[in-house]
Design an enzyme around this catalytic site. Structure first.
Site, PDB file in Angstrom:
ATOM      1  N   LYS B 105       0.828  -1.225   0.000  1.00 21.95           N
ATOM      2  CA  LYS B 105       0.000   0.000   0.000  1.00 21.95           C
ATOM      3  C   LYS B 105       0.852   1.260   0.000  1.00 21.95           C
ATOM      4  O   LYS B 105       0.511   2.236  -0.655  1.00 21.95           O
ATOM      5  CB  LYS B 105      -0.937   0.023   1.192  1.00 21.95           C
ATOM      6  N   GLU B 129      -4.877  -5.607  -5.456  1.00 23.88           N
ATOM      7  CA  GLU B 129      -6.027  -5.894  -4.581  1.00 23.88           C
ATOM      8  C   GLU B 129      -5.593  -6.079  -3.132  1.00 23.88           C
ATOM      9  O   GLU B 129      -6.286  -5.651  -2.210  1.00 23.88           O
ATOM     10  CB  GLU B 129      -6.749  -7.147  -5.097  1.00 23.88           C
ATOM     11  N   VAL B 132      -5.173  -3.137  -0.115  1.00 21.97           N
ATOM     12  CA  VAL B 132      -6.222  -2.518   0.695  1.00 21.97           C
ATOM     13  C   VAL B 132      -7.125  -3.590   1.299  1.00 21.97           C
ATOM     14  O   VAL B 132      -7.681  -4.422   0.582  1.00 21.97           O
ATOM     15  CB  VAL B 132      -7.086  -1.550  -0.145  1.00 21.97           C
ATOM     16  N   GLY B 134      -6.718  -6.326   2.934  1.00 19.77           N
ATOM     17  CA  GLY B 134      -6.346  -7.747   2.868  1.00 19.77           C
ATOM     18  C   GLY B 134      -7.143  -8.540   1.858  1.00 19.77           C
ATOM     19  O   GLY B 134      -7.120  -8.249   0.659  1.00 19.77           O
ATOM     20  N   GLU B 190       3.082  -3.845  15.395  1.00 13.40           N
ATOM     21  CA  GLU B 190       4.536  -3.866  15.276  1.00 13.40           C
ATOM     22  C   GLU B 190       5.170  -3.288  16.547  1.00 13.40           C
ATOM     23  O   GLU B 190       4.508  -2.598  17.323  1.00 13.40           O
ATOM     24  CB  GLU B 190       4.975  -2.997  14.088  1.00 13.40           C
ATOM     25  N   LYS B 205      -4.056   3.320   2.394  1.00 18.20           N
ATOM     26  CA  LYS B 205      -5.150   2.551   1.794  1.00 18.20           C
ATOM     27  C   LYS B 205      -6.265   3.479   1.309  1.00 18.20           C
ATOM     28  O   LYS B 205      -6.824   3.292   0.227  1.00 18.20           O
ATOM     29  CB  LYS B 205      -5.686   1.548   2.814  1.00 18.20           C
TER      30      LYS B 205
END
Lengths: 436, 436
Positions: B105, B129, B132, B134, B190, B205
């Site tokens: 993204k 695809e 954005v 998943g 993270e 996104k």
């Protein structure tokens, strides 16, 4: 800029909506498609009837045949409905080498195998996004968006009228007949509401979804269909008490012994997103092995919403008009020579949990008899609501939620319980799905 | 049967998932695509690292460049992440005439305009695809499924970590920091959670979604981004009391003066389906002029879910490999020469309703002063929660819900109110969207 020429069969709600959307969004559609899309001719039974769309610049005829024979037409858009004239016209359009877009679920569910075989031979596209769940791009989502998945099951609220009725029954504590009469006066339900409330319309759509999800031929005749006409206000309330909502669900699931294909009222845990899809809205839940659960929600009917899907199909075709047929998206998601012969599972073999509501004479020992019969069919009880009578011998409602069992065993148990002297009338049975 | 050959850049979570899904569902994918899809080579920084996938039969290298230069590779699948090496490799793959699939993204949001221009020139496809939401086929839904619509607005929960945190705060009455720490230990967040909790990931996104919905170039640098780090447990509770849920929403809306592009915490009426999307799940609500509201729900991250989107893109490309470039679906939904120059609206010009929470010294006349300042900025109050203090002069919370007003006017009013002696500290402000 080149132009793709449309011949429209039918100028009713969806036909009028399609003309309106193509006209209103013409500039934007051309920016997307890279070509102009032009309705050059349209047919209607009665040309004097008032229309929801402006037909200026469109050649009108009462003869659908003129359109499918018109050499200038690239794409025939069939919005007549039914499966007699529509069927004939679609087959002739294909024979004439024209691409076809249709919103006709009955046509595809009942004659799709024949139609796609003819289209494959002629190298033409037959697109039918509008046939299922109106404007929701659910066909495209399953056929292309989830093409990497082994689809495990899908479940959908795919009839807006039925969902409107069940929503009103719940929200306002109303009776089925009362809401149905209102839905008819609002124009949601037809004068003959059988297709909607008996689940036939939903079964047409489910047949199509199952085919593209599992790569099997269309087998409408094997779909199990049960309507919502016997759902009572009390069922809705008891379900609520147990933490569930009642929805008219189309369910198709892959099992080791075959594919389930069934439409029936269903208790769904109230926490599921799909349990909260209310009014005339549609939603389809699709479980893929890679993607997990996905849900698609939107308007399942209406002039503009259905036209949205029709126009998307037209744009898709306009884009690939020159692509080699073998590189197009296959009609039913899987290549025509790659359809599976997995059987549709007979309803007796389907495993679900059940909600049972019965009227019981409030006598000691009755409950023991009922649980004994259930036990003999290996059915165990998950929850129970027992309303006490004022005095012994009163008739009281008894509500049971069972664990999962084969439908055939449940049928046996219900038959046996209904024969008990203490049971009044028939047992109401609604299937339960956890949708997890 | 012919075979399409994949070169994979990156063998981490999504790369490993992609190999697994392609292998596990190989037969079914071939039945859909009409060809075999074969990963012939893959790159990873460290070839000794344990993998979630079986790499037997795949030529492995530490040099991504070898893959984009490999003449046998038809499609380069970029799953490295970041926008340095990934950027270089994608540009080289395109220069070499290879089709590209990416889940990146940041790369598309920041360098998409350059990438698509190069791809257009070379006549290759770049599919994204997986970038954005998943596994949800949201790009395909907007770009193709809703191609007949004039899209009016879209709003999405497009960061799973943020949604998990807000859901936990609500369900369990926990504090932000506490849940963040848990999300980190669970691997949802993270070690440096800035991208997630500050809304940068969501803004990437949203930039992509806005581009395909409205036909504008990618303009990540103009996105307004506000994180969820200042949301308190109290805000979540007050929102609940007012009938709302707080979600970290990406919103893009077409207005007469420009396109809104903004990510911020948002109060949403609890009855909306999207208000009930909980945990790490994603959902995007898209409003088209024809279709009305539609919602797409599913897993926004994870190895297999993201691989589901990557594989769908690969199958799409495999199908159209021989189609003329001009008949393909355009990268950003609209033809490259048909992108609009509609401006992105500065945040000061955006009109929304607001939730304001402030700490007030409980003195007579304070409320009058606050409402006078709001009135001067034409801001009217829709609802209020005032918690009384035990005695005059206590500091108490005051919560206001306002009607819609321009952000610029609200900024002025907040500045003026914060200068009042009776106001302690800063005013917390959360935007409110009815999503109707």
């Amino acid at each position: 800029m080149n132009s793709v020429k449309i011949g429209l069969l039918g100028l009713g709600t969806v036909g009028g909506g399609t003309v309106n959307v193509l006209k209103r969004n013409a500039a934007e559609i051309t920016r997307r498609a890279g070509c102009n899309i032009e309705v050059i001719s349209a047919s209607a039974r009665d040309l004097t009837k008032p229309r929801i769309c402006d037909t200026a610049g469109i050649e009108l005829t009462t003869q659908a045949a003129e359109i499918v024979e018109n050499p200038d037409v690239n794409i025939v858009v069939e919005l007549i409905g039914g499966d007699t004239l529509a069927h004939e016209m679609v087959m002739r359009a294909i024979a004439n080498g024209k691409h076809v877009v249709t919103a006709n679920k009955a046509l595809i569910a009942k004659h799709g195998n024949e139609i796609f075989a003819a289209a494959q031979k002629q190298g033409v596209i037959v697109a039918f996004e509008a046939a299922v769940a109106g404007g929701i791009p659910i066909i495209k989502a399953i056929r292309e968006g989830l093409a990497g998945n082994h689809i495990e099951w899908l479940a959908g609220i795919i009839n807006g009228t039925g969902n409107f009725i069940l929503t009103e029954m719940r929200d306002k504590g109303r009776d089925f007949e009362d809401v149905l009469a209102e839905a008819q006066s609002l124009g949601y339900a037809e004068a003959d509401p059988t297709f909607d409330v008996e689940g036939i319309d939903a079964a047409h759509k489910l047949t199509i979804l199952a085919s593209i999800a599992f790569g099997i031929p269309l087998q409408f005749e094997k779909a199990f269909t049960e309507g919502i006409t016997k759902i009572t206000r009390e069922d809705v309330e008891y379900a609520e008490e147990l933490g569930y909502r009642i929805k008219h669900l189309g369910v198709s699931r892959r099992t080791d012994s075959g594919i389930e294909l069934r439409v029936h009222p269903t208790l769904i845990p109230e926490k599921r997103l799909i349990a909260n899809v209310d009014g005339v809205m549609n939603a389809v839940l699709v479980q893929g092995d890679a993607v997990g659960p996905t849900l698609y929600y939107g308007a399942g009917a209406g002039a503009d919403a259905t036209a949205s899907a029709v126009v998307a199909d037209i744009i898709d075709i306009a884009r690939v008009l020159t692509a080699e047929p073998s590189h197009r998206v296959p009609y039913l998601a899987f290549q025509p020579d790659q359809m599976a012969d997995t059987p549709i599972l007979p309803m007796e073999e389907v495993v679900t949990a059940y909600y049972l509501r019965m009227s019981v004479i409030d006598n000691p020992g009755v409950l023991a008899e009922i649980t004994r019969i259930l036990g003999e069919s290996t059915i165990s009880i998950e929850a129970m609501i027992q309303k006490a009578g004022k005095s012994e011998g009163d008739v009281v409602p008894l509500i049971l939620m069972t664990h999962e069992v084969k439908e055939g065993l449940m049928n046996q148990a219900i038959n046996a319980i209904e024969k008990l002297d203490a049971i009044q009338g028939e047992i109401a049975r609604i299937r339960v799905e956890s949708l997890e």
